[in-house]
Design an enzyme around this catalytic site. Sequence first.
Site, PDB file in Angstrom:
ATOM      1  N   HIS A   1       0.249   4.757   7.174  1.00 44.68           N
ATOM      2  CA  HIS A   1       0.925   5.386   6.034  1.00 44.68           C
ATOM      3  C   HIS A   1       1.322   6.832   6.290  1.00 44.68           C
ATOM      4  CE1 HIS A   1      -1.994   2.322   4.503  1.00 44.68           C
ATOM      5  NE2 HIS A   1      -0.890   1.894   3.913  1.00 44.68           N
TER       6      HIS A   1
ATOM      7  N   SER B   1       0.806  -1.216   0.000  1.00 43.07           N
ATOM      8  CA  SER B   1       0.000   0.000   0.000  1.00 43.07           C
ATOM      9  C   SER B   1       0.842   1.271   0.000  1.00 43.07           C
ATOM     10  CB  SER B   1      -0.927   0.007   1.217  1.00 43.07           C
ATOM     11  OG  SER B   1      -0.184  -0.150   2.404  1.00 43.07           O
TER      12      SER B   1
ATOM     13  N   ASP C   1      -2.527   8.076   8.074  1.00 43.33           N
ATOM     14  CA  ASP C   1      -3.431   7.208   8.834  1.00 43.33           C
ATOM     15  C   ASP C   1      -2.582   6.306   9.719  1.00 43.33           C
ATOM     16  OD1 ASP C   1      -2.429   5.246   7.174  1.00 43.33           O
ATOM     17  OD2 ASP C   1      -4.249   5.007   5.983  1.00 43.33           O
TER      18      ASP C   1
END
Length: 397
Positions: free
Chosen positions: A362, A37, A359
Amino acid sequence: MTLPRAIYCSSVLIAALLLLVPSSAVVPHALFIFGDSLVDAGNNDYLVTLSKANAPPYGVDFAFSGGEPTGRFTNGMTIADIMGNVKCEFMSNCDCKLDLMSSGTTLSGEALGQKSLAPPYLAPNSSAAMASSGINYGSGSSGIFDDTGSFYIGRIPLRQQIDYFEKTKAQILKTMGEEAATDFFKKALFVIAAGSNDILEYVSPSVPFFGREKPDPSSFQDALVSNLTFYLKRLNELGARKFVVSDVGPLGCIPYVRALEFMPAGECSASANRVTEGYNKKLKRMVERMNQETGPESKFVYTNTYDIVMEIIQNYRQYGFDNALDPCCGGSFPPFLCIGIVNSSSSLCSDRSKYVFWDAFHPTEAANLIVAGKLLDGDADAAFPINVRQLFQYDHK
Ligand SMILES: *[C@@H]1O[C@H](CO)[C@@H](O)[C@H](O)[C@H]1NC(C)=O
Ligand SMILES: *[C@@H]1O[C@H](CO)[C@@H](O)[C@H](O)[C@H]1NC(C)=O
Ligand SMILES: *[C@@H]1O[C@H](CO)[C@@H](O)[C@H](O)[C@H]1NC(C)=O
């Protein structure tokens, strides 16, 4: 609000040079991007998965989409996006260092020049861009090991990402012909940013380790590096020559791990960071070995985001941040719900540029810009044995 943005080159200078330099000189080399991600540009949007970033406020500061979510797991650009949009180095007479944090102005996509974003492989028309921008195979929650991320259901493990690249390669061979394709792959950058999720699962007591007993940290790190080596060699056999091999950042400092381990304010988990550092050491040695084994035909660059992010966290005010360890979005405690909370000021910070973390997992675009700048132009402590800008320019013997 204004976000610190990179100025890649004076736009006046770009405009002037565009008139002087043949257009091929400004076309950036393509990027083929693999990993999790940290680099996913929307592949998971096409999967049935719990790992998605396809709704606001994700993408709220992404210049190229006008703030619409794109499936990127951050508020703006990923490090791979930033690398793909450093164009000026191919122009002569253009002094275009990443001038981070200095402008205070928000650059629009246009001001950044013609954008070059490798599209997600699973996007229906991604092949339209493959010969110019490259392709992004990154997938949220995926890992180096096939089993990593199975809790999230859908994801593309690294092995499958490389299978997909093989399909892309066949298509490019067909459209370009063998000679041009070989040259194209020789010049393209292959960015691999994987391993975070494998280590996260290893350090999370709640996740069963594939139903088996956990190996000791050293055996675990060795297996991870060995699997990654196998994939790097496979890409090398498929024609990849310029590699950016990312380490894993300080996972003990991400809000998710700090909450999981009940860390006091301001502290990172030393045990999670130890496992990560051990992996990074072995990874760096492997990259050195790969450079020796493959000779000047190929170049592998190890990037040290771990130390860079640690330095930012320790000296966050110097870098213009107000908050080093709390996420801007979703709060510091489970369930860390960031997606879909666009209108709740209690779960979304007002100024994204003041936070290192976007978040629970990340970094923000603001942090990514600083990290990318150091990988591009930093010394051997940031990127080894050469930096990413030198890798772009590297001429194979
Ligand atoms: C792919 O399709 C979307 C939606 O139709 C469009 O916005 C985008 O520009 C297309 N991308 C390419 C590379 O053709
Ligand atoms: C990958 O790791 C697994 C352990 O999880 C190991 O059994 C396997 O041999 C490794 N594969 C390679 C190619 O190193
Ligand atoms: C959020 O607030 C904005 C402006 O206040 C409004 O236009 C938008 O419809 C709201 N969105 C949701 C999902 O409530």
